[in-house]
Write a protein that holds these residues in place. Structure first.
Motif, PDB file in Angstrom:
ATOM      1  N   VAL A   1     -26.221  40.096  52.780  1.00 41.04           N
ATOM      2  CA  VAL A   1     -25.846  39.320  51.590  1.00 41.04           C
ATOM      3  C   VAL A   1     -27.101  38.687  50.974  1.00 41.04           C
ATOM      4  CG1 VAL A   1     -24.505  37.344  50.744  1.00 41.04           C
ATOM      5  CG2 VAL A   1     -23.536  38.848  52.504  1.00 41.04           C
ATOM      6  N   GLU A   2     -27.920  38.060  51.834  1.00 42.11           N
ATOM      7  CA  GLU A   2     -29.160  37.435  51.354  1.00 42.11           C
ATOM      8  C   GLU A   2     -30.192  38.485  50.953  1.00 42.11           C
ATOM      9  OE1 GLU A   2     -29.191  34.463  50.633  1.00 42.11           O
ATOM     10  OE2 GLU A   2     -27.545  33.636  51.816  1.00 42.11           O
ATOM     11  N   GLY A   3     -30.212  39.594  51.712  1.00 45.77           N
ATOM     12  CA  GLY A   3     -31.159  40.669  51.401  1.00 45.77           C
ATOM     13  C   GLY A   3     -30.898  41.266  50.028  1.00 45.77           C
TER      14      GLY A   3
ATOM     15  N   ILE B   1     -32.605  32.355  40.216  1.00 46.17           N
ATOM     16  CA  ILE B   1     -32.168  33.739  39.970  1.00 46.17           C
ATOM     17  C   ILE B   1     -31.415  34.247  41.211  1.00 46.17           C
ATOM     18  CG2 ILE B   1     -32.987  36.132  39.699  1.00 46.17           C
ATOM     19  CD1 ILE B   1     -33.291  34.722  37.075  1.00 46.17           C
ATOM     20  N   HIS B   2     -31.953  33.940  42.396  1.00 47.50           N
ATOM     21  CA  HIS B   2     -31.313  34.313  43.667  1.00 47.50           C
ATOM     22  C   HIS B   2     -29.891  33.729  43.736  1.00 47.50           C
ATOM     23  CE1 HIS B   2     -31.257  34.833  48.191  1.00 47.50           C
ATOM     24  NE2 HIS B   2     -30.451  33.786  48.086  1.00 47.50           N
ATOM     25  N   GLU B   3     -29.755  32.450  43.388  1.00 47.41           N
ATOM     26  CA  GLU B   3     -28.420  31.823  43.432  1.00 47.41           C
ATOM     27  C   GLU B   3     -27.491  32.437  42.388  1.00 47.41           C
ATOM     28  OE1 GLU B   3     -27.767  30.148  45.972  1.00 47.41           O
ATOM     29  OE2 GLU B   3     -29.864  29.890  46.554  1.00 47.41           O
ATOM     30  N   THR B   4     -28.035  32.773  41.226  1.00 49.57           N
ATOM     31  CA  THR B   4     -27.216  33.420  40.196  1.00 49.57           C
ATOM     32  C   THR B   4     -26.692  34.760  40.715  1.00 49.57           C
ATOM     33  OG1 THR B   4     -28.541  32.334  38.494  1.00 49.57           O
ATOM     34  CG2 THR B   4     -27.183  34.190  37.781  1.00 49.57           C
ATOM     35  N   CYS B   5     -27.527  35.468  41.483  1.00 52.42           N
ATOM     36  CA  CYS B   5     -27.077  36.729  42.098  1.00 52.42           C
ATOM     37  C   CYS B   5     -25.898  36.479  43.048  1.00 52.42           C
ATOM     38  CB  CYS B   5     -28.217  37.401  42.864  1.00 52.42           C
ATOM     39  SG  CYS B   5     -29.458  38.124  41.788  1.00 52.42           S
ATOM     40  N   HIS B   6     -25.938  35.389  43.800  1.00 51.36           N
ATOM     41  CA  HIS B   6     -24.807  35.078  44.699  1.00 51.36           C
ATOM     42  C   HIS B   6     -23.514  34.881  43.899  1.00 51.36           C
ATOM     43  CE1 HIS B   6     -26.877  35.106  48.414  1.00 51.36           C
ATOM     44  NE2 HIS B   6     -27.488  33.937  48.302  1.00 51.36           N
ATOM     45  N   VAL B   7     -23.613  34.198  42.750  1.00 57.00           N
ATOM     46  CA  VAL B   7     -22.412  34.008  41.924  1.00 57.00           C
ATOM     47  C   VAL B   7     -21.879  35.373  41.483  1.00 57.00           C
ATOM     48  CG1 VAL B   7     -21.496  33.042  39.782  1.00 57.00           C
ATOM     49  CG2 VAL B   7     -23.135  31.711  41.136  1.00 57.00           C
TER      50      VAL B   7
ATOM     51  N   SER C   1     -33.245  38.970  57.179  1.00 59.74           N
ATOM     52  CA  SER C   1     -32.665  38.321  55.995  1.00 59.74           C
ATOM     53  C   SER C   1     -33.696  38.104  54.872  1.00 59.74           C
ATOM     54  CB  SER C   1     -31.994  36.994  56.380  1.00 59.74           C
ATOM     55  OG  SER C   1     -31.156  36.547  55.339  1.00 59.74           O
ATOM     56  N   TYR C   2     -33.206  37.546  53.775  1.00 66.83           N
ATOM     57  CA  TYR C   2     -34.035  37.178  52.610  1.00 66.83           C
ATOM     58  C   TYR C   2     -35.057  38.256  52.229  1.00 66.83           C
ATOM     59  CZ  TYR C   2     -31.671  32.750  53.063  1.00 66.83           C
ATOM     60  OH  TYR C   2     -30.707  31.799  53.132  1.00 66.83           O
ATOM     61  N   ARG C   3     -36.297  37.845  51.983  1.00 63.52           N
ATOM     62  CA  ARG C   3     -37.252  38.788  51.385  1.00 63.52           C
ATOM     63  C   ARG C   3     -37.621  39.933  52.334  1.00 63.52           C
ATOM     64  NH1 ARG C   3     -41.848  35.208  49.264  1.00 63.52           N
ATOM     65  NH2 ARG C   3     -40.222  33.646  49.103  1.00 63.52           N
TER      66      ARG C   3
HETATM   67 ZN   LIG Z   1     -28.969  32.990  49.314  1.00 62.74          ZN
END
Ligand SMILES: [Zn+2]
Length: 354
Positions: A265-267, A245-251, A295-297
């Motif tokens: 971007v990751e956040g 799902i995270h990668e789909t958000c990047h797309v 970053s991230y979570r």
């Molecule tokens: Zn990412």
């Protein structure tokens, strides 16, 4: 290569996850299944997107055993089903075919024949779970479905953001079932992910390729409309669907500008993952060690805090700025009255008093 139809079993498994979207709480959602591969960019969901200009086209000429089926999340009392076939220029209309419906997704009954490329069923409130276009002989042209219309007192949501995942498991054919399940999940969530990341004039990708690689050393990554996942990682952690799902958000983010800070971007991607897709799973943040730009979570939790306290559409606005290459750190000050550093300190203080 012919793609095997995705099974109903997968849909049943995902029944909970595919609940109705926030803006149409009562709308029933649908998925498409077909034995037919897509020709070029003419994806399956174009057959049910409310836009008669777009259409599904099969890559091969269908045999009488092929089918194209719209499956609803639950049976709905339907007043009318209408299916129009053929390209906008009038070619490839279906003549040798029937329209079928099913109340359980298993047994299908013919309800209308295709005449002049279209089929119409006045169903008089009959309960319908699935609608199927079925050729009655081997066809000499592709199957082209312009639009399926389902009329019912309880609305059935058309695909607002049509999408099709293509799965490549050449490296690990034994992962096909898992990858297909992920594809169905990401397709089902695509509208809600897009609602979190929409901006005026932006049209998200309609095709995404997900490749499982033995040689890939990380967890997963996205580049353009391609997602790559690690065979080793997902074999060990098959339940980590949120990573895809995270990668789909990047797309969907599709930030072409280079100046966007990677923590944000990751956040943003993890914000959509952990506060929309799987709320409650972000895990605790240690206020003595964390920083807003970790970053991230961690950054996702920071964004959730600022969003809740200052501006419910914060992420939407930050996403738009980053997508348009206009993001600067002052954006936080403009949107909340405080600098990102001040907000970061305030967030950590709020965690200490919890
Ligand atoms: Zn990412």
């Amino acid at each position: 290569m012919r793609i095997a139809p995705r099974t109903l079993v997968v849909l049943v498994l995902l029944g909970v996850a595919t609940g109705a979207s926030a803006d149409e709480p009562s709308a029933v959602l649908a998925t498409v299944q077909s034995s037919l591969e897509t020709a070029g960019k003419q994806i399956r969901q174009f057959a049910f997107d409310g836009d008669p200009e777009t259409y599904f086209e099969s890559k091969e000429n269908p045999h009488a055993t092929d089918q194209f089926t719209l499956v609803l999340d639950k049976p709905v009392a339907v007043t009318r089903v209408k299916v129009t076939t053929g390209k906008p220029d009038g070619t490839d209309k279906l003549e040798a075919g029937v329209l079928q419906t099913s109340v359980d997704g298993k047994k299908f009954t013919e309800v209308a024949k295709f005449v002049g490329g279209s089929a119409n069923f006045d169903s008089k409130d009959q309960k319908v779970l699935a609608v199927r276009v079925q050729p009655t002989s081997d066809l000499s042209s592709p199957l082209v479905i312009r639009e399926i219309v389902v009329e019912s007192p309880q609305p059935v949501a058309t695909f607002r953001y049509p999408i099709e995942f293509k799965v490549d498991v050449t490296d690990a054919p034994e992962m096909k079932e898992w990858a297909d399940k992920v594809a169905v999940l990401c397709e089902a969530w695509y509208p809600r992910l897009n609602d979190q990341l929409k901006s005026d004039g932006f049209k998200p990708a309609t095709q995404i390729t997900m490749t499982m690689k033995n040689s890939y050393k990380g967890v997963a990554e996205a580049s353009g409309t391609r997602i790559t996942g690690s065979v080793k990682f997902f074999k060990a952690r098959p339940d980590d669907l949120g990573a895809m799902i995270h990668e789909t958000c990047h797309v969907i983010q599709r930030y072409r500008a280079r100046g966007n800070p990677s923590w944000l971007v990751e956040g943003v991607a993890d914000y959509v993952r952990f506060f929309i897709y799987e709320p409650g799973n972000a895990g605790p943040v240690n206020p003595l060690q964390a920083h807003y730009n970790d970053s991230y979570r961690t950054s996702a939790s920071f964004l959730a805090y600022v969003s809740d306290k200052y501006d419910k559409s914060l992420v939407l606005k930050l996403n738009k700025l980053m997508r348009e290459g206009k993001y600067k750190e002052e954006a936080f000050k403009n949107l909340t009255g405080k600098t990102v550093q001040e907000l970061g300190e305030e967030w950590l203080e709020s965690l200490k008093t919890k």
